[in-house]
Design a protein around this motif. Sequence first.
Motif, PDB file in Angstrom:
ATOM      1  N   TYR A   3     -11.559 -40.910 -15.123  1.00 41.00           N
ATOM      2  CA  TYR A   3     -10.315 -40.605 -14.846  1.00 41.00           C
ATOM      3  C   TYR A   3     -10.115 -39.349 -13.983  1.00 41.00           C
ATOM      4  O   TYR A   3      -9.796 -39.120 -12.988  1.00 41.00           O
ATOM      5  CB  TYR A   3      -9.142 -40.923 -15.583  1.00 41.00           C
ATOM      6  N   SER A   4     -10.620 -38.092 -14.700  1.00 35.30           N
ATOM      7  CA  SER A   4     -10.409 -37.042 -14.044  1.00 35.30           C
ATOM      8  C   SER A   4     -11.208 -36.518 -12.888  1.00 35.30           C
ATOM      9  O   SER A   4     -10.819 -35.890 -12.180  1.00 35.30           O
ATOM     10  CB  SER A   4     -10.989 -35.839 -15.476  1.00 35.30           C
ATOM     11  N   HIS A  52      -9.240 -38.212 -10.323  1.00 35.81           N
ATOM     12  CA  HIS A  52      -7.850 -37.380 -10.181  1.00 35.81           C
ATOM     13  C   HIS A  52      -8.106 -36.253  -9.233  1.00 35.81           C
ATOM     14  O   HIS A  52      -7.536 -35.812  -8.154  1.00 35.81           O
ATOM     15  CB  HIS A  52      -7.434 -36.970 -11.565  1.00 35.81           C
ATOM     16  N   LYS A  76      -1.068 -38.732 -15.179  1.00 33.59           N
ATOM     17  CA  LYS A  76      -1.843 -38.329 -16.513  1.00 33.59           C
ATOM     18  C   LYS A  76      -1.092 -38.665 -17.745  1.00 33.59           C
ATOM     19  O   LYS A  76       0.273 -38.811 -17.389  1.00 33.59           O
ATOM     20  CB  LYS A  76      -2.042 -36.817 -16.428  1.00 33.59           C
ATOM     21  N   TYR A  93      -0.484 -37.364 -21.519  1.00 32.15           N
ATOM     22  CA  TYR A  93      -1.047 -36.344 -22.574  1.00 32.15           C
ATOM     23  C   TYR A  93      -0.740 -36.490 -23.865  1.00 32.15           C
ATOM     24  O   TYR A  93      -1.306 -35.712 -24.886  1.00 32.15           O
ATOM     25  CB  TYR A  93       0.235 -35.056 -22.197  1.00 32.15           C
TER      26      TYR A  93
END
Length: 442
Positions: free
Chosen positions: A38-39, A42, A62, A64
């Motif tokens: 995902y990062s 992103h 996102k 958290y």
Amino acid sequence: MKMHFCIPVSQQRPDTLGGRYVLYSVYLDGFLFCRVRYSQLHRWNEQLRRVFGNCLPPFPPKYYLAMTTSMADERRDQLEQYLQNVPMDPNVLRSDVFVDFLKLLQLDTFNITTKKSFLDIFLPDGRSIKVEILTSDTAERILEVVSHRIGLCQELLGYFSLFLIQLHKEDKLSVLKKMADFELPYVSLQSSEVENCKVGLRKWYMDPSLDARLMDCRVAGELIYLQAIQDIEKEWAKPTPAQREKLEVLQKEDNQTKFLVLSREVHHYGYMQLDPCICDYPEPGCEAVVSVGNDQISCCITLPDNKTQDVVFQMNKVKCWQVTFLGTVLDMDGPLRTLNQNLELRFKYSEDSRCQWVVFYTKQAFLLSNCLKKMITEKMVKLAAENPEMQIEVPEQGKSKRSHIQQNQQKDYFSFLPRKSKISIKVAEDDCVFGTIKEEDL
């Protein structure tokens, strides 16, 4: 129109700090394309937005805190929709920030470094051309290299494409998929576990009348001539006995022009034929051989009583279609290989003031969908030529001949529906399937 991206599965992996992350398996046209976090997506989205602004589709936010299972499913679905929708803007699709990111993902996923290598490109007559490439060269780049090697006019590149093809016994072949411009053929070939898989050069248009545009180029004319011979030999095109006799004479004389002129009168000339499959028309459980081209879906259907029936569906009566994943067997503990490819393509057909859904169960559902999209694109281009006030994008038709698109002229005929269902977890072997499973995504 949307691209056939799908994220059928994901898997939790430990990171270097003792935590865990989710690795998403991204498939394109039914084949594993890459695995990504995902990062990474992103950061890519932020790069795209710096270049293209807010015209991009929304990106999943996102979280958290730890996600629930339903939140994880929602994120995976959102990422899938994002990947399908981002390439709909042709400016994004052709940009360096789009292509370079996907190139890197493909190389990293299969642990392939950028280096010089050789790739065999198969022609319709069975010969191959060995070209020197970089393992990181895209299909678009390799097509340019091949065209330069054989002398194909650059302005005609959009009428041809690279395909993954499978060679069978008795000199039969299957077209598995059309390669996307940003796809890395070397990587796709190395990562595919399909037996006797090759990269082939074939024409990429569904309207046989477009042959006339290529005849002024000797090499282009020879390529479509060789493919015409191959299609007749493999019985994809079906001449009458009288036509076959004339064609054999013209082939012996190597009279390519007259051969192609006569070929355009042959039944199913220029069509893409799929492997035998199952359909639910006119009743469930029928076997069918599907041929697509010339604004038609043509089917030779074998009924349960072994009688055959020829059925033709006209594209102007097809309202929409969707590809649905029906389920598979997946290996969650291993490298996420997939075992079975259970796909269906269904289209909504309107005739005599009534609509019905027609379903094909075929591993080539995405290839069939690409052919349907191509026929619609060619129809839109033809309408634009007849009505100059219409401005319609001409995708895949060469970078030098683009026109701008008016978004309100676009219609999304296609959708992909990953069916939510429980899936058995077993050791798996193949890489050519879409699936949907639930996962914990922290």
